[in-house]
Design a protein around this motif. Structure first.
Motif, mmCIF file in Angstrom:
data_model
loop_
_atom_site.group_PDB
_atom_site.id
_atom_site.type_symbol
_atom_site.label_atom_id
_atom_site.label_comp_id
_atom_site.label_asym_id
_atom_site.label_seq_id
_atom_site.Cartn_x
_atom_site.Cartn_y
_atom_site.Cartn_z
ATOM 1 N N MET A 10 0.865 -1.178 0.000
ATOM 2 C CA MET A 10 0.000 0.000 0.000
ATOM 3 C C MET A 10 0.899 1.225 0.000
ATOM 4 O O MET A 10 1.750 1.372 0.882
ATOM 5 C CB MET A 10 -0.917 -0.020 1.221
ATOM 6 N N ALA A 11 0.745 2.059 -1.029
ATOM 7 C CA ALA A 11 1.680 3.169 -1.214
ATOM 8 C C ALA A 11 0.941 4.482 -1.426
ATOM 9 O O ALA A 11 -0.164 4.518 -1.975
ATOM 10 C CB ALA A 11 2.585 2.883 -2.414
ATOM 11 N N LYS A 12 1.590 5.564 -1.005
ATOM 12 C CA LYS A 12 1.107 6.922 -1.234
ATOM 13 C C LYS A 12 2.196 7.663 -1.996
ATOM 14 O O LYS A 12 3.281 7.926 -1.464
ATOM 15 C CB LYS A 12 0.809 7.622 0.094
ATOM 16 N N LYS A 13 1.879 7.968 -3.245
ATOM 17 C CA LYS A 13 2.867 8.597 -4.126
ATOM 18 C C LYS A 13 2.615 10.095 -4.197
ATOM 19 O O LYS A 13 1.564 10.548 -4.647
ATOM 20 C CB LYS A 13 2.767 7.980 -5.531
ATOM 21 N N GLY A 14 3.587 10.875 -3.733
ATOM 22 C CA GLY A 14 3.467 12.327 -3.817
ATOM 23 C C GLY A 14 3.393 12.794 -5.257
ATOM 24 O O GLY A 14 4.083 12.249 -6.136
ATOM 25 N N LEU A 73 3.779 0.903 2.725
ATOM 26 C CA LEU A 73 3.596 -0.109 3.750
ATOM 27 C C LEU A 73 3.651 -1.462 3.041
ATOM 28 O O LEU A 73 2.828 -1.741 2.164
ATOM 29 C CB LEU A 73 2.255 0.054 4.470
ATOM 30 N N PHE A 74 4.641 -2.281 3.393
ATOM 31 C CA PHE A 74 4.794 -3.620 2.842
ATOM 32 C C PHE A 74 4.329 -4.625 3.889
ATOM 33 O O PHE A 74 4.757 -4.564 5.048
ATOM 34 C CB PHE A 74 6.257 -3.905 2.491
ATOM 35 N N ASN A 90 5.280 -6.665 8.823
ATOM 36 C CA ASN A 90 4.975 -5.442 8.092
ATOM 37 C C ASN A 90 6.116 -4.465 8.290
ATOM 38 O O ASN A 90 6.759 -4.455 9.342
ATOM 39 C CB ASN A 90 3.633 -4.853 8.532
ATOM 40 N N ILE A 91 6.377 -3.665 7.278
ATOM 41 C CA ILE A 91 7.534 -2.766 7.320
ATOM 42 C C ILE A 91 7.230 -1.544 6.461
ATOM 43 O O ILE A 91 6.637 -1.654 5.382
ATOM 44 C CB ILE A 91 8.806 -3.505 6.833
ATOM 45 N N LEU A 92 7.611 -0.387 6.947
ATOM 46 C CA LEU A 92 7.406 0.870 6.233
ATOM 47 C C LEU A 92 8.592 1.158 5.317
ATOM 48 O O LEU A 92 9.734 0.772 5.609
ATOM 49 C CB LEU A 92 7.239 2.019 7.223
#
Length: 539
Positions: free
Chosen positions: A112-116, A179-180, A321-323
């Protein structure tokens, strides 16, 4: 009319993260007009994903390890709580060597990713993230668990653990956050969605409902758990997405109250109540005690007036889980703990003596030994057993339906429900922990009628179907510890031979030799069931 006011539903504050620096060769600033963007080479996305899933497969967070150590130092913890916690710490120490993954089910890769909007990649980001997932799973001693449908009823293993689930959203800013999560099937199967009404929004309704839900989760997903509860949600899928995020700790910094515009929040008071409720169950860390849960997260969301979704789910003892972050300073991953052994107690924890069971005897002799023991007795298994799980069971049942006899190995040996990870060079076995027993419940009566599957070994609770079949046919179910697959594979399994259904890969039938393999008597030949006694008492 109320004026427009935008409100993010989930708006956690930034957390203080200890980062591991991976380099900055894949990034550069790029000036376009009056703006400066962050350009990221696609290879950087692959490298970040590869390193993330490698780290998450072998290392745990310091906070999770501290919670395991707390069990060992708690005088209220049961002997079985402490035994399981110690086994999980030993497992973490072995896994941190980077050879044996902490769990044989190395999970579905979720990103789950948030791309600027100030980040430029110029590519299909999911392609390169998937490439990194591929490199992690094919390059390490991990397991391929993903099945591709060839038809409605036919499947084949993809042999690389793809596809991954990848969700990318666009946000303001010039950094790329990730978030992986490596989500095993056992804990994923304990994700529940309930569609309730406004009636549930009262303590006298919600708390009994949640108490019943805890019993439905049971122990098959490898407690102690990180339990998450989400109440509300604009849609079913939003509730479940929030549930997954909450179970990883991603939403820990949400505010503690809502507002009139729909802000989601954490209810820490209810979290404390539910944690105490979980401890009163008596199920403990798998075999009786206090530590069914490490902690609880409760998130309240806005909802449509005609529905009230409730999500309940867990992250298991393999809390993977890892950021990750890509920014102007480089590529970073959350720094996981690489020295779990420092959490071992001093003096060393000494468990109570277990009953040794010799598996070199006949099946009748093994059952005679087990028949003398009470449920919840801890045993140590030594000798041969066979390994078979979902697809192998289906094939064996098909043999019966065709009028064929079951193979002798299925009558002469205890059957262990499991599917191994890859075997590292120089070792007899890879990570090789138990899978969820309940999935095999429908097969038990017909197999036991044929004198097969009379002693079973797996994790978690069984249905009344198995309990009654064992009473009728003189069978037993032994519960192995769910979670310490690296320790079992390295220390307790001395030989592995594939003996049937070789085309099934990790789902094939194996004959293995075990030494001091720990387990507990859960269901006996008299119909006694360790877990059922707790759930009946708590009613």
């Amino acid at each position: 009319m109320k004026s427009f006011e935008y409100q993010k539903v989930l708006c956690p504050a930034d957390k203080d993260i200890r980062w591991r620096f991976l380099g900055k060769e894949f990034i550069r600033p790029l000036s376009l007009g009056k703006r400066t963007f962050l350009e990221v080479k696609p290879e950087g996305l692959a490298m970040l994903a590869r390193e993330a899933f490698r780290d998450a497969s072998f290392f745990l967070s310091t906070g999770h390890l501290e919670q395991l150590a707390l069990i060992l130092n708690d005088p209220e913890a049961s002997a079985n709580d402490r035994f399981v916690a110690m086994e999980l710490l030993k497992n973490a120490a072995i896994s941190a060597g980077g050879v044996f993954p902490m769990c044989q089910d190395t999970g579905t890769a979720l990103v789950m990713a948030k791309k600027g909007e100030g980040v430029l990649t110029g590519t299909d980001d999911a392609f390169w993230i998937s490439k990194g997932v591929f490199e992690a799973y094919t390059g390490e001693n991990l397991r391929y668990s993903q099945l591709a449908p060839l038809s409605m009823y036919g499947e084949v293993n993809t042999q690389n653990n793809l596809p991954a689930q990848i969700d990318i959203s666009s946000v303001p800013g010039d950094h790329y956050d990730f978030l992986f999560v490596a989500k095993g099937g056992g804990s994923a199967n304990k994700t529940f969605l309930y569609n309730k009404t406004a009636q549930i929004l009262a303590p006298e309704e919600l708390l009994p409902f949640l108490a019943k839900s805890l019993g439905e989760i049971g122990t098959s997903a490898c407690p102690p758990y990180h339990l998450a509860v989400v109440v509300g949600g604009m849609s079913a899928e939003y509730t479940l997405k929030t549930l997954k995020l909450a179970s990883t700790g991603y939403l820990d910094s949400l505010p503690d109250r809502g507002n009139g515009n729909g802000q989601g929040f954490r209810d820490k008071s209810l979290e404390t109540e539910i944690l105490e409720m979980s401890r009163s169950l008596g199920l403990g860390a798998q075999f009786g005690g206090k530590y069914f849960c490490h902690d609880v997260r409760v998130i309240r969301l806005p909802r449509h007036g005609a529905s009230c979704f409730i999500g309940v789910g867990v992250s298991c003892s393999a809390h993977r889980n890892i950021l990750g972050r890509i920014c102007g300073e480089g590529l970073f991953l959350e720094a996981l703990d690489r020295d779990p052994a420092r959490f071992f107690p001093d003096p060393a924890f000494e468990p109570e003596e277990a009953v040794s069971i010799d598996l070199n005897q006949s099946m009748d002799a093994i059952r005679a030994c087990l028949s003398k023991l009470k449920v919840a007795t801890r045993v140590m298994l030594n000798g041969p057993l066979v390994v078979a799980r979902d697809i192998a069971h289906a094939r064996l049942k098909a043999m019966l339906e065709r009028g064929e006899s079951l193979p002798s190995y299925f009558r002469d040996h205890m059957v262990y429900y499991a599917g191994p990870a890859k075997t590292p060079a120089g070792y007899a076995s890879g990570s090789f922990g138990p899978t969820t027993a309940g999935r095999m419940d429908p097969y038990v009566p017909c197999f036991q009628e044929q004198g097969a599957s009379l002693v079973m070994l797996a994790k978690g609770n069984r249905s009344s179907l198995v309990r009654e079949s064992c009473r009728k046919h003189g069978g037993f179910y032994l519960g192995s510890i769910g979670g310490p697959a690296a320790r079992l594979g390295r220390d307790c399994i001395t030989k592995v031979d594939m003996i049937d259904f070789k085309d099934l890969g990790m789902e094939a039938v194996y004959r293995i030799e075990v030494r001091d393999f720990p387990a507990f008597v859960i269901v006996d030949d008299k119909g006694n069931d360790f877990y059922e006694s707790f759930l009946v008492q708590k009613g």
